[in-house]
Write a protein that holds these residues in place. Structure first.
Motif, mmCIF file in Angstrom:
data_model
loop_
_atom_site.group_PDB
_atom_site.id
_atom_site.type_symbol
_atom_site.label_atom_id
_atom_site.label_comp_id
_atom_site.label_asym_id
_atom_site.label_seq_id
_atom_site.Cartn_x
_atom_site.Cartn_y
_atom_site.Cartn_z
ATOM 1 N N GLN A 752 0.998 -1.346 -0.131
ATOM 2 C CA GLN A 752 -0.032 0.066 0.032
ATOM 3 C C GLN A 752 1.002 1.291 0.183
ATOM 4 O O GLN A 752 1.632 1.431 0.875
ATOM 5 N N GLU A 753 0.615 2.231 -0.874
ATOM 6 C CA GLU A 753 1.407 3.547 -0.856
ATOM 7 C C GLU A 753 1.073 4.238 0.178
ATOM 8 O O GLU A 753 0.052 4.486 0.731
ATOM 9 N N ARG A 754 2.134 5.009 0.631
ATOM 10 C CA ARG A 754 2.094 5.872 1.840
ATOM 11 C C ARG A 754 2.582 7.413 1.299
ATOM 12 O O ARG A 754 3.195 7.607 0.532
ATOM 13 N N THR A 755 1.521 8.276 1.829
ATOM 14 C CA THR A 755 1.865 9.491 1.438
ATOM 15 C C THR A 755 2.954 10.128 2.432
ATOM 16 O O THR A 755 2.393 10.213 3.542
ATOM 17 N N THR A 756 4.158 10.632 2.031
ATOM 18 C CA THR A 756 5.057 11.176 2.846
ATOM 19 C C THR A 756 5.838 12.244 2.331
ATOM 20 O O THR A 756 5.544 12.393 0.979
ATOM 21 N N ARG A 757 6.695 13.156 2.887
ATOM 22 C CA ARG A 757 7.308 14.168 2.507
ATOM 23 C C ARG A 757 8.768 13.745 2.461
ATOM 24 O O ARG A 757 9.508 14.659 2.059
ATOM 25 N N LEU A 758 9.086 12.904 3.095
ATOM 26 C CA LEU A 758 10.616 12.549 3.355
ATOM 27 C C LEU A 758 11.507 12.394 1.981
ATOM 28 O O LEU A 758 12.434 13.152 1.849
ATOM 29 N N ARG A 759 10.728 11.923 1.031
ATOM 30 C CA ARG A 759 11.603 11.678 -0.223
ATOM 31 C C ARG A 759 11.957 12.768 -0.899
ATOM 32 O O ARG A 759 12.839 13.342 -1.277
ATOM 33 N N PRO A 760 10.954 13.777 -0.995
ATOM 34 C CA PRO A 760 11.157 15.230 -1.827
ATOM 35 C C PRO A 760 12.200 16.077 -0.986
ATOM 36 O O PRO A 760 12.917 16.732 -1.507
ATOM 37 N N LEU A 761 11.910 15.917 0.209
ATOM 38 C CA LEU A 761 12.870 16.769 1.182
ATOM 39 C C LEU A 761 14.436 16.385 1.009
ATOM 40 O O LEU A 761 15.376 16.850 0.931
#
Length: 772
Positions: A752-761
């Protein structure tokens, strides 16, 4: 082994007599819809405590309504069983330490100030939240330093990396937080809340949890804003609506700003239970519309102004005006002149998130960049790499010699490679240590390194009960830290860990990308891999034997037939849930011990969910009756019972009951004595003959029995099957009743996909070459 894909497995290779009839278990109950997260099950428990005129849904209904999730934690204890803890919610170690790190906001704010648009936040908070926001803004504006903030708001200043005392509870606590000593709510405050709850038709049992969540002024807060009741774990919107109507009468409606703000927070908390650290604004609006909010756009704007949520616009950070407004303004910003064709605006994703996860992701990204750019390369690793036991281990050693942050991926056999790295670093005189998710992982790592002191559990390292302790600056006294089972890291725990490492230290994140994700919010390991912000080493060491071959195929979406001459893999077909329970007990108690000389204590049962006719509760009841019958005289437990202790979210610690007295329930957890206070037993201890795959992640047993009754089909996915099938070292039995759902899940149901901000950061960070 019987063929798995394309047909229902036959009976070849089974150890169970075909003529046996199932014991008194009933047919499958309502289909299990995946493994409920801790917090979701806790909500069910709070409802079960009694909701009077507020609650119409039963506890069982709330528990079984949990959506399937590949990453949300499903740790054990009464929370996981749908039995709420009436005690006040408490802060986990990660939350407590993150609170002490809030001075990092000054550094984060400086980085944000360089961008076009700051993150929007409101100024209409009250109480503790208003004090906190005012203090943070004072630090950001330069009016106060971070030290002054701690002096004025937290008493005696705490060292930057030292474990702090718990601070005032946030507006919405972690529903499955670890036990931390906190001052009990005053009887007067509890009585005042009880009176308000009674007036609103809510159950008095919520008085103590509400006081613990909202503070000593809970009665006043609830009277002024009845929807604050949604902050209490286990309370659902329809229940809070009934409470509000009873208190406010005709003075409230579906678009009341107090209601819509509370709903936004509730939606984001629910998303966090599914592993998301943020949520697309459109998804939030849709959720509000489902709750009869007529103007979701205005509701979201109000929630942002009130500080309930933070807003982020990926690709063009600006104040929140809605995705449509941002896209409309984009061509004008491009500066197209007359006669020129305006370029299409870059799509902008507007995300909403809770403050705690935003802080954790910002802190983690900065900390990883610090490690990546501050690596000390003084030692000569060439000889150590040449002496490595395998080419993959040599590659890992050479890579760690030149980088402060390394990601290593591989299966169970690849765990020998980080062990070789630790041994090599210790041979060079460096302070090197490995941390595993579980006690079982720690033991296996220590054996591979050949030094018991070189391996710890991650929880023990952060708490200071294991490992080298902290230096004079509050950092862990380490030159190299290897974290095994890295997919189990949630974003808050990872932020605490990285902040605890000194400048110049090396960090290696090692794990199997195919297993289930962390119990908490975030997908740290996957985000670091996807961002490619640091060197990556992919192991070329395959997992051996029939089980290794089977699991390796599952990892790439193929459920293959494997040769198992020694019955390493056995398929046991069943017709219904009752037969599944019967066959499981027979395998654990008779067949596996007789055929493989593996005692029942070394065989672990794994199933999809806690509920249902063949969930962990039903299986544990049947296994206890066969393996250790007794009256349950110690709060449902007897000496010799196999249990699982959950001291913190995502940590399932297997143990055995030894005794009980006034002090509490005495457990033996892998040779370590543990005493669980009597008032905590119901919340954090449950029988452990059968576990969910999330609870079993990071551990292995000589034999595993995976139970797949017909009602488990909806909860299956490739990561679930990969994790469950990989828990057996010598033998795997699959109690199979899902027909074609198993090959379908392996081939077509990914994580299941998770929405996170770590990758773009991480992708926005400068590379080491660019920084030099």
């Amino acid at each position: 082994m019987t063929a798995l894909p394309g047909e229902t497995p036959g009976t070849a290779g089974t150890d169970t007599p075909e003529g046996d009839e199932p014991t008194g278990a009933t047919d499958a109950e309502a289909p299990a819809r995946g493994e409920a997260t801790d917090a979701e099950a806790t909500e069910a428990g709070a409802s079960a405590a009694g909701t009077g005129g507020v609650a119409e849904a039963s506890a069982a209904e709330a528990t079984e309504s949990a959506e399937p999730t590949e990453g949300a934690g499903d740790t054990a204890g009464a929370s996981a069983d749908g039995e709420g803890d009436a005690a006040a919610p408490v802060l986990s170690e990660a939350q407590a330490e993150l609170a002490a790190q809030r001075e990092l906001r000054e550094r984060i704010a400086q980085r944000k100030a360089a961008k076009d648009g700051p993150v929007a936040a409101g100024t209409k908070l009250s109480g503790t939240a208003a004090d906190l926001l005012a203090a943070v803004r004072a630090v950001e504006s330069g009016e106060k330093t971070g030290t002054e903030f701690f002096d004025s708001h937290l008493g005696t200043p705490t060292p930057r990396r030292a474990a702090p005392a718990p601070v005032a509870p946030p507006r919405r606590p972690d529903p499955a937080a670890a036990p931390v000593e906190r001052p009990a709510a005053s009887p007067e405050a509890v009585d005042a809340v009880r009176a308000v709850l009674t007036e609103g038709g809510a159950p008095e049992a919520l008085a103590r949890p509400a006081t613990g969540t909202l503070g000593e002024q809970a009665a006043e807060l609830l009277r002024a804003d009845p929807w604050q009741l949604l902050a209490v774990p286990g309370v659902r919107p329809e229940q809070a609506d009934g409470f509000a109507r009873a208190l406010l009468g005709a003075g409230c409606g579906p678009d009341d700003e107090r209601r819509t703000a509370a709903l936004v927070g509730w939606v984001l908390e629910r998303a966090a239970l599914q592993g998301h650290t943020a949520l697309d604004a459109e998804a939030v609006r849709a959720a509000l519309a489902e709750r009869a909010v007529r103007d979701p756009d205005e509701a979201v704007r109000h929630a942002v102004e009130e500080g309930v949520a933070l807003v982020f616009q990926e690709g063009a950070e600006a104040g929140f005006e809605g995705a449509e407004d941002v896209e409309a303004e984009a061509p004008a910003e491009g500066g197209a002149t007359e006669g020129e064709e305006a370029e299409a605006p870059e799509p902008v994703q507007v995300l909403l998130g809770l403050d705690r996860y935003a802080l954790a992701e910002e802190s983690l990204a900065d900390g990883l960049a610090r490690l990546l750019n501050a690596c000390e390369k003084g030692a000569d690793w060439a000889e150590a790499a040449a002496a490595a036991p395998s080419p993959s281990a040599a590659e890992l050693i050479r890579t760690a010699a030149t980088a402060g942050l390394v990601v290593h991926s591989g299966g169970e056999a690849a765990r020998a490679e980080p062990a070789a790295l630790i041994a090599a670093a210790r041979g060079l005189g460096l302070r090197a240590l490995g941390a595993a998710h579980s006690e079982d992982g720690r033991r296996r790592l220590a054996e591979a390194v050949g030094a018991p002191e070189a391996a710890v559990t991650l929880a023990g390292l952060l708490s200071g009960t294991e490992g080298p302790g902290r230096d004079e600056d509050g950092a862990l006294a380490l030159d190299l830290l290897v974290v095994l089972d890295a997919p189990q890291l949630d974003v808050e725990g990872a932020a605490v860990l990285v902040e605890a490492l000194a400048d110049g230290a090396r960090l290696v994140l090692s794990g199997d990308p195919g297993v289930l994700g962390s119990a908490g919010a975030g997908r740290v390991f996957a985000d670091v891999l996807a961002a490619r912000a640091c060197p990556q080493v992919v192991s070329r060491t395959p997992d051996p034997g029939p089980i290794g071959e089977l699991v390796s195929g599952i990892g790439i979406g193929e459920l293959n037939q494997v040769a198992a001459p020694g019955k390493e893999v056995v398929i046991v077909p069943v017709r219904d849930a009752g037969e599944a329970v019967h066959r499981t007990v027979q395998l654990v108690a008779d067949s596996v011990p007789r055929a493989f000389s593996i005692p029942a204590a070394d065989t672990q049962v794994i199933t999809v969910g806690h509920g249902g006719a063949a969930g962990t509760r039903a299986l544990n009841e049947a296994l206890k009756q066969r393996l250790n019958p007794g009256p349950g005289r110690f709060g449902g437990f007897d000496p010799g019972d196999r249990v699982v202790h959950v001291p913190a979210p995502g940590r399932a610690v297997p143990g055995v009951v030894r005794s009980a007295d006034a002090e509490g329930l005495h457990l033996d957890c892998g040779g370590t004595p543990v005493v669980v206070p009597q008032e905590r037993v119901e919340a954090v201890v449950r029988h452990g003959w059968a576990l969910s795959a999330h609870q079993a992640a990071g551990m292995r047993w000589p034999a595993a029995v995976v139970v797949l009754p017909g009602d488990a089909a909806a909860g299956l996915s490739r990561p679930w099957v990969y994790t469950a099938f990989g828990r057996g070292e010598r033998h795997l039995s699959v109690v199979h009743g899902v027909d074609q759902a198993l090959p379908h899940a392996v081939a077509q149901v990914p994580a299941q996909e998770r929405t996170t901000r770590l990758r773009p950061l991480l992708e926005a960070l400068p590379t080491p070459d660019a920084a030099s």
